[in-house]
Design a protein around this motif. Structure first.
Motif, short mmCIF file in Angstrom:
data_model
loop_
_atom_site.label_atom_id
_atom_site.label_comp_id
_atom_site.label_asym_id
_atom_site.label_seq_id
_atom_site.Cartn_x
_atom_site.Cartn_y
_atom_site.Cartn_z
N LEU A 2 0.80 -1.22 0.00
CA LEU A 2 0.00 0.00 0.00
C LEU A 2 0.84 1.27 0.00
CD1 LEU A 2 -2.93 -0.85 2.40
CD2 LEU A 2 -3.11 -0.09 0.02
N LEU A 3 1.87 1.28 0.86
CA LEU A 3 2.69 2.49 0.99
C LEU A 3 3.28 2.88 -0.36
CD1 LEU A 3 4.06 4.62 2.72
CD2 LEU A 3 5.92 3.03 3.13
N ALA A 4 3.87 1.89 -1.04
CA ALA A 4 4.51 2.15 -2.34
C ALA A 4 3.47 2.70 -3.32
CB ALA A 4 5.14 0.88 -2.87
N SER A 22 8.52 21.97 -1.35
CA SER A 22 9.60 22.80 -0.80
C SER A 22 9.23 23.36 0.57
CB SER A 22 9.97 23.93 -1.77
OG SER A 22 8.93 24.87 -1.82
N VAL A 23 7.95 23.65 0.81
CA VAL A 23 7.58 24.13 2.15
C VAL A 23 7.45 22.98 3.15
CG1 VAL A 23 6.52 26.33 1.55
CG2 VAL A 23 5.13 24.27 1.46
N VAL A 24 7.03 21.83 2.65
CA VAL A 24 6.84 20.68 3.53
C VAL A 24 8.19 20.09 3.96
CG1 VAL A 24 6.09 18.27 3.45
CG2 VAL A 24 4.49 20.09 2.87
N GLU A 25 9.15 20.15 3.05
CA GLU A 25 10.48 19.57 3.35
C GLU A 25 11.16 20.26 4.52
OE1 GLU A 25 12.32 19.79 -0.44
OE2 GLU A 25 11.57 17.82 -1.07
N ARG A 30 10.54 14.47 12.57
CA ARG A 30 9.61 13.79 13.50
C ARG A 30 8.48 14.76 13.83
NH1 ARG A 30 8.41 10.24 17.38
NH2 ARG A 30 8.06 11.04 19.49
N LEU A 31 7.29 14.42 13.42
CA LEU A 31 6.18 15.35 13.69
C LEU A 31 4.81 14.66 13.66
CD1 LEU A 31 5.42 17.72 10.66
CD2 LEU A 31 6.43 15.47 10.42
N ASP A 46 -0.34 13.56 2.23
CA ASP A 46 0.32 12.97 1.06
C ASP A 46 1.66 13.68 0.78
OD1 ASP A 46 -0.05 11.13 -1.39
OD2 ASP A 46 0.49 13.06 -2.28
N ALA A 47 1.65 15.01 0.88
CA ALA A 47 2.87 15.78 0.60
C ALA A 47 3.95 15.45 1.62
CB ALA A 47 2.55 17.27 0.59
N LEU A 48 3.54 15.29 2.88
CA LEU A 48 4.52 14.94 3.92
C LEU A 48 5.19 13.61 3.59
CD1 LEU A 48 2.57 15.97 7.16
CD2 LEU A 48 4.73 16.94 6.39
N VAL A 49 4.35 12.63 3.23
CA VAL A 49 4.90 11.30 2.93
C VAL A 49 5.79 11.37 1.68
CG1 VAL A 49 4.29 8.93 2.26
CG2 VAL A 49 2.98 10.12 4.04
N LEU A 50 5.30 12.11 0.68
CA LEU A 50 6.05 12.23 -0.57
C LEU A 50 7.42 12.87 -0.35
CD1 LEU A 50 5.22 11.46 -3.47
CD2 LEU A 50 4.58 13.83 -3.85
N SER A 51 7.50 13.75 0.66
CA SER A 51 8.78 14.42 0.91
C SER A 51 9.64 13.60 1.88
CB SER A 51 8.54 15.82 1.46
OG SER A 51 8.16 15.73 2.82
N GLY A 52 9.20 12.41 2.21
CA GLY A 52 10.06 11.52 2.99
C GLY A 52 9.80 11.52 4.49
N LYS A 53 8.78 12.26 4.96
CA LYS A 53 8.48 12.27 6.41
C LYS A 53 7.64 11.04 6.77
CE LYS A 53 9.62 16.79 6.33
NZ LYS A 53 11.00 17.16 6.59
N ARG A 54 7.66 10.71 8.05
CA ARG A 54 6.77 9.64 8.54
C ARG A 54 5.98 10.17 9.74
NH1 ARG A 54 5.94 4.99 7.56
NH2 ARG A 54 6.24 4.21 9.67
N PRO A 55 5.03 11.06 9.47
CA PRO A 55 4.30 11.71 10.57
C PRO A 55 3.37 10.74 11.32
CG PRO A 55 3.26 12.25 8.50
CD PRO A 55 4.51 11.48 8.15
N ILE A 56 3.05 11.11 12.56
CA ILE A 56 2.02 10.39 13.31
C ILE A 56 0.69 11.09 13.04
CG2 ILE A 56 1.24 9.69 15.61
CD1 ILE A 56 4.21 10.01 16.52
N VAL A 57 -0.29 10.35 12.58
CA VAL A 57 -1.57 10.94 12.15
C VAL A 57 -2.51 11.07 13.35
CG1 VAL A 57 -3.57 10.62 10.66
CG2 VAL A 57 -1.29 9.96 9.84
N LEU A 58 -3.03 12.28 13.54
CA LEU A 58 -3.99 12.53 14.63
C LEU A 58 -5.35 12.93 14.05
CD1 LEU A 58 -1.85 14.82 17.01
CD2 LEU A 58 -2.01 12.31 17.02
N HIS A 59 -6.40 12.35 14.61
CA HIS A 59 -7.75 12.73 14.17
C HIS A 59 -8.63 12.94 15.39
CE1 HIS A 59 -11.41 12.85 11.71
NE2 HIS A 59 -11.95 12.09 12.65
#
Lengths: 328, 328
Positions: A2-4, A22-25, A30-31, A46-59
């Motif tokens: 799925l990730l890929a 460029s702003v997300v990078e 860690r965020l 999506d942009a965070l993941v695309l720029s290589g981050k692995r954020p913790i998702v909060l809802h």
């Protein structure tokens, strides 16, 4: 996997991709990220993941609408599809008296999650259209003397808030989402014009664009940019003095009126006075203008300001102490 | 005697009289006053006389409406009734392309009258409702990054403009006029919603008050007050450096962004560059950010900015010199 699948092309138009990435990078690696499940937060995630981050998702599920549980489930699946950790919480009661109360609850949840996860950086999906709406709301409200929209970076409740998409327009987010084949949930309450922000979005801004200037939104956005920078400058000029225990009456009197206001405002906030209004600030200015000490006045949140001969200090009112007015 | 009749009671409500007279009394004793014949300027004229001034009455006939000659005659009679000197002028041609052009013509007349009468102080009847309209117009226009309404005191075209009624509301002027038994001319073009300002007055402000906040006008007015004071403070901080021939690149780079903008803006204006836009300011900031000198760029009004190694200077473009762009 799925990730890929999620992070592969189709790519959005390259200028847009460049602008968003460029702003997300620049965000910390860690965020946390607040995801409602709407277009904006799905694009941010999506942009965070695309720029290589692995954020913790909060809802945070406000429980306002019958289908809000489905939003939570959607965001949970979304996080899983990116292989990301996910945390959600539901508001204890569905009864809310205002948008402001709902926002407070949401930020309280963010702050709790931040503490328990040991991570203070939180990305939020506010964008340029939100920014213009916020400016107009601030201007129209009684306390809007500091109206300037939201800031890209802000400290609140021990959180470091980041708004990387603040200067990106909603239509660009749609373009991005389309090109990246994203799905999201439409929040029907966004159409409900009982809420002030929705009236600004669906009535006021279209009215301004139609009857006054089709560039109104851009003009207001530019105003936010300039004013946020000005606020930072002005605040920087009074920051050091605002940390001091007392306000020097002589120094205050010798400063330009606007400097007095910024100084007093920051000083009151730094000492814990909540919701500082222009009336509070002007009261303290009045206190400083009095020929001699001995006077005092009441401020919000159970505080009082006391004028000695050379300085103004703050004190919490004692339990049961009568309300002290400037006339007493 | 007409003069005595005009300045005798009935008096307006005392708080209102006090508010209006206290601001009018501070004006210079020798001054000009712009009188259109409408409510606002008739109140201003009466208040000036009531406070003991003997202003010279100026009226500019734009020739827009068939009845504009009657307005001029009305103002002439009004001046005579107070025993005051009167000067009027008529626009050379009735063809106007914009409200801005009309305003320019009017101010040119004021400047001519000022020179020929040897008096630089001019009182204008702008009031709080005009102020809110001006703020909204500035915000909605492309160049509204410095939006803050009008100032009580302003230097323009060699004139010292005074707006003593700037914080008094139109409904208070009506009250004053009623109590003082004043007469005035209604300008029918004030109802014409082809003009942007009239749309702000008759459509936007009522819409804001009805759908958003009945205190919207007050909130916007407070915003003007705070922002005008802030502008004065910020301008004061860059005034001295803005007088210098060149902009020091090092000093500029070391200043906060907002300070850079205010400094460049004032520097360009002081050197005669007309209608300085945010784009002009940002161009000059870009010029300062370049690693070395040798670059130049075009600004409005036939000016160009030239970057040497240590400073930025301004020069007028020569006759026939091609437009220099930042890419050249």
């Amino acid at each position: 996997m799925l990730l890929a699948k999620a992070v592969q092309p189709p790519a959005p138009p390259s200028h847009l991709l460049h602008a968003i990435l460029s702003v997300v990078e620049e965000l910390p690696s860690r965020l946390l990220v607040g995801v409602s499940g709407g277009l904006d937060s799905c694009v941010l995630l999506d942009a965070l993941v695309l720029s290589g981050k692995r954020p913790i998702v909060l809802h945070f599920d406000h429980g306002w609408r019958p289908e809000s549980g489905e939003d939570a489930a959607f965001v949970g699946r979304l996080a899983a599809s990116y292989g990301l950790p996910y945390r959600q919480e539901k508001a204890p009661s569905a009864a809310r008296d205002s948008e402001a109360a709902a926002r407070r609850e949401r930020y309280d949840f963010f702050a709790r999650a931040s503490r328990s996860l040991g991570c203070c950086d939180l990305a939020l999906a506010h964008h340029a259209d939100d920014q213009v709406e916020t400016l107009l709301l601030q201007l129209l409200r009684g306390g809007g003397t500091h109206a300037r929209g939201m800031r890209e970076f802000e400290l609140r409740n021990g959180l470091r808030l980041h708004r990387p998409l603040l200067w990106i327009e909603r239509k660009e987010m749609r373009e991005y989402a389309k090109a990246r084949n994203l799905s999201w949930r439409e929040d029907r309450s966004n159409q409900d014009c009982r809420y002030l922000r929705n009236r600004v979005r669906h009535e006021l801004i279209p009215f301004l664009e139609e009857r006054f200037s089709r560039h109104a939104r851009r003009a207001l956005l530019r105003f936010c940019r300039v004013r946020i920078d000005e606020e930072e400058w002005m605040t920087g000029l009074v920051r050091q003095r605002a940390e001091e225990e007392g306000l020097s009456v002589v120094e205050l009197r010798n400063a330009p009126v606007a400097e007095q206001r910024r100084w007093i405002h920051l000083w009151l906030r730094r000492r814990g006075v909540p919701d500082v209004s222009l009336a509070d600030v002007e009261s303290v200015r009045w206190l400083a203008s009095e020929p001699r000490g001995g006077k005092q006045l009441s401020l919000g949140g159970g505080w009082k300001a006391i004028r000695s001969d050379g300085a103004i200090s703050l004190r919490r009112k004692e339990e049961g102490e009568p309300c002290v007015s400037i006339n007493s």
